[in-house]
Design a protein around this motif. Structure first.
Motif, PDB file in Angstrom:
ATOM      1  N   GLU A 139     -10.917  -2.987   5.214  1.00  0.00           N
ATOM      2  CA  GLU A 139     -10.000  -3.618   6.165  1.00  0.00           C
ATOM      3  C   GLU A 139      -9.963  -5.130   5.966  1.00  0.00           C
ATOM      4  OE1 GLU A 139      -9.245  -3.923  11.010  1.00  0.00           O
ATOM      5  OE2 GLU A 139     -10.887  -2.707  10.213  1.00  0.00           O
ATOM      6  N   LYS A 140     -11.114  -5.724   5.665  1.00  0.00           N
ATOM      7  CA  LYS A 140     -11.200  -7.183   5.543  1.00  0.00           C
ATOM      8  C   LYS A 140     -10.665  -7.692   4.216  1.00  0.00           C
ATOM      9  CE  LYS A 140     -14.410 -11.000   6.354  1.00  0.00           C
ATOM     10  NZ  LYS A 140     -15.783 -11.368   6.790  1.00  0.00           N
ATOM     11  N   PHE A 141     -10.977  -6.984   3.121  1.00  0.00           N
ATOM     12  CA  PHE A 141     -10.653  -7.512   1.800  1.00  0.00           C
ATOM     13  C   PHE A 141      -9.632  -6.675   1.020  1.00  0.00           C
ATOM     14  CE2 PHE A 141     -15.000  -9.171   2.592  1.00  0.00           C
ATOM     15  CZ  PHE A 141     -14.674 -10.530   2.613  1.00  0.00           C
ATOM     16  N   GLY A 142      -9.343  -5.464   1.481  1.00  0.00           N
ATOM     17  CA  GLY A 142      -8.391  -4.634   0.762  1.00  0.00           C
ATOM     18  C   GLY A 142      -6.952  -4.868   1.148  1.00  0.00           C
ATOM     19  N   ASP A 143      -6.745  -5.456   2.321  1.00  0.00           N
ATOM     20  CA  ASP A 143      -5.377  -5.668   2.785  1.00  0.00           C
ATOM     21  C   ASP A 143      -4.793  -6.926   2.161  1.00  0.00           C
ATOM     22  OD1 ASP A 143      -3.399  -4.581   4.949  1.00  0.00           O
ATOM     23  OD2 ASP A 143      -3.300  -6.761   5.053  1.00  0.00           O
ATOM     24  N   LEU A 144      -3.552  -6.822   1.701  1.00  0.00           N
ATOM     25  CA  LEU A 144      -2.892  -7.921   0.997  1.00  0.00           C
ATOM     26  C   LEU A 144      -1.928  -8.702   1.880  1.00  0.00           C
ATOM     27  CD1 LEU A 144      -2.177  -6.092  -2.378  1.00  0.00           C
ATOM     28  CD2 LEU A 144      -4.030  -7.696  -1.877  1.00  0.00           C
ATOM     29  N   GLY A 145      -1.960  -8.438   3.174  1.00  0.00           N
ATOM     30  CA  GLY A 145      -1.060  -9.156   4.064  1.00  0.00           C
ATOM     31  C   GLY A 145       0.305  -8.486   4.137  1.00  0.00           C
ATOM     32  N   SER A 146       1.293  -9.246   4.541  1.00  0.00           N
ATOM     33  CA  SER A 146       2.622  -8.678   4.815  1.00  0.00           C
ATOM     34  C   SER A 146       3.446  -8.552   3.540  1.00  0.00           C
ATOM     35  CB  SER A 146       3.340  -9.557   5.850  1.00  0.00           C
ATOM     36  OG  SER A 146       2.595  -9.635   7.035  1.00  0.00           O
ATOM     37  N   VAL A 147       2.920  -7.800   2.572  1.00  0.00           N
ATOM     38  CA  VAL A 147       3.613  -7.626   1.294  1.00  0.00           C
ATOM     39  C   VAL A 147       4.669  -6.529   1.435  1.00  0.00           C
ATOM     40  CG1 VAL A 147       1.764  -8.574  -0.127  1.00  0.00           C
ATOM     41  CG2 VAL A 147       1.707  -6.149   0.488  1.00  0.00           C
ATOM     42  N   TYR A 148       5.163  -6.034   0.301  1.00  0.00           N
ATOM     43  CA  TYR A 148       6.360  -5.196   0.275  1.00  0.00           C
ATOM     44  C   TYR A 148       6.404  -4.085   1.322  1.00  0.00           C
ATOM     45  CZ  TYR A 148       7.032  -7.499  -4.218  1.00  0.00           C
ATOM     46  OH  TYR A 148       7.189  -8.438  -5.195  1.00  0.00           O
ATOM     47  N   GLY A 149       5.365  -3.278   1.388  1.00  0.00           N
ATOM     48  CA  GLY A 149       5.395  -2.138   2.301  1.00  0.00           C
ATOM     49  C   GLY A 149       5.611  -2.558   3.740  1.00  0.00           C
ATOM     50  N   SER A 150       4.975  -3.649   4.130  1.00  0.00           N
ATOM     51  CA  SER A 150       5.126  -4.149   5.492  1.00  0.00           C
ATOM     52  C   SER A 150       6.547  -4.618   5.751  1.00  0.00           C
ATOM     53  CB  SER A 150       4.136  -5.303   5.722  1.00  0.00           C
ATOM     54  OG  SER A 150       4.343  -5.904   6.979  1.00  0.00           O
ATOM     55  N   GLN A 151       7.131  -5.344   4.815  1.00  0.00           N
ATOM     56  CA  GLN A 151       8.484  -5.857   5.015  1.00  0.00           C
ATOM     57  C   GLN A 151       9.519  -4.731   4.986  1.00  0.00           C
ATOM     58  OE1 GLN A 151       8.663  -8.797   6.059  1.00  0.00           O
ATOM     59  NE2 GLN A 151       6.665  -9.565   5.429  1.00  0.00           N
ATOM     60  N   TRP A 152       9.338  -3.774   4.106  1.00  0.00           N
ATOM     61  CA  TRP A 152      10.283  -2.655   4.005  1.00  0.00           C
ATOM     62  C   TRP A 152      10.276  -1.792   5.270  1.00  0.00           C
ATOM     63  CZ3 TRP A 152      10.080   0.192  -1.394  1.00  0.00           C
ATOM     64  CH2 TRP A 152      10.370  -0.728  -2.416  1.00  0.00           C
ATOM     65  N   ARG A 153       9.087  -1.539   5.833  1.00  0.00           N
ATOM     66  CA  ARG A 153       8.966  -0.543   6.893  1.00  0.00           C
ATOM     67  C   ARG A 153       8.679  -1.134   8.275  1.00  0.00           C
ATOM     68  NH1 ARG A 153       8.164   4.559   5.573  1.00  0.00           N
ATOM     69  NH2 ARG A 153       9.309   4.776   7.540  1.00  0.00           N
TER      70      ARG A 153
END
Length: 317
Positions: A139-153
């Motif tokens: 959760e702390k280091f694997g998440d890349l922030g608001s990248v493609y998947g977040s913006q698309w969905r």
């Protein structure tokens, strides 16, 4: 020669002949041009390059990761996909939690220093193991922030709500096919500071005509040797998936660039690829009755792919 592959090889030759030498964010250096367009007729076959082997399963798992709205590399690692590791790894080795050997500039050093490469490989193995096995670490280091998947969905609005752009564009294609607003954007200026890597493929638009679905991608920045072959196949696959969802045939994929570049440590690899003769393109089939939102890797079948061998090159991080 397939006109689809020729479009890519012509771009390589153009940049080698006309590209401007530029410094870049990664301190690697590039040959670069600004403004270019390639067209791929999907009726010719699936546009996966044959002049070098491109790992299709990695493309599929990455695209499904986007479609699911996921932004954590754990899903990718579970599917043996390592193409986003370096950005998450960088966040870890630059954090106060990291206590291993100095990993400064690991992207360059790992290609030039065999001793350092051993240390890097060891730390990367530890990192991947922790992502897969430790929920808190992931959760702390694997998440890349608001990248493609977040913006698309789950595009964030000023009202504190979210917009599922991908779902809305599919609904629009189904119910208002001739609209000129079939657009998905990944470039959200407010979220750029929280992204591991700001979107290179910034927006795409769909177009319906004669029972066919076409897609045009605008890509602000394209790593021609390593990244662009993935991008071509990924957006072609997305077009196939959404066309099937909407009861249409795949039409064209149009790939429009801002800065299209070859990294200076990829020049020999590009020359090697240009010396090879393209082969027939493969074909793609998708399992019937599967929604784009539920599709899994095994539902997608690539047939008759017979490429030249892969060509290794370092990733600029």
């Amino acid at each position: 020669m397939s006109m689809s592959e020729k479009a890519y090889l012509d771009l390589c030759e153009k940049v080698l002949a006309e590209g401007t030498k530029k410094d870049d964010r990664t301190n690697t250096g590039t040959l670069s041009i600004f403004g270019h367009q390639m067209r791929f007729n999907l009726a010719e076959g699936f546009p996966l390059l044959t002049t070098k082997k491109v790992p299709f399963r990695l493309i599929v798992s990455e695209l499904l990761w986007f479609i699911k709205g996921d932004t954590n590399i754990r899903y990718l690692l579970r599917h043996n996909n390592n193409i986003w590791n370096e950005w998450a790894f960088k966040k870890w080795v630059e954090s106060e939690d990291y206590n291993g050997p100095d990993m400064t500039d690991f992207g360059h050093r790992s290609t030039k220093d065999p001793t350092f490469k051993k240390d890097y490989d060891k730390q990367m193995a530890i990192f991947k193991k922790n992502i897969l096995e430790d929920d808190d670490f992931a959760e702390k280091f694997g998440d890349l922030g608001s990248v493609y998947g977040s913006q698309w969905r789950a595009w964030k609005t000023t009202q504190g709500e979210t917009i599922d752009q991908l779902k809305e564009v599919i609904d629009s294609i189904k119910h208002n096919p001739y609209s000129r607003r079939h657009i998905v954007s990944a470039w959200n200026p407010e979220d750029i500071p929280t992204m591991a890597l700001p979107p290179c493929h910034t927006m795409f638009q769909f177009y319906v005509a004669d029972g066919k679905l076409s897609c045009q991608l605008y890509q602000r920045s394209g790593d021609i040797f390593l990244g662009v072959p993935f991008n071509i196949a990924s957006y072609a696959l997305l077009t196939y998936l959404i066309a099937k969802e909407c009861g249409l045939e795949p039409g064209e994929f149009i790939h429009t660039f801002g800065d299209a570049h070859i990294y200076t440590n990829h020049l020999e690899q590009v020359q090697t690829q240009l010396e090879r003769e393209p082969k027939a393109l493969p074909t793609l089939s998708i399992k019937d009755g599967v929604s784009v939102f539920d599709v899994e890797i095994e539902d997608i079948d690539l047939k008759n792919y017979d490429p030249h061998p892969s060509i290794k090159a370092p990733v600029a991080v």
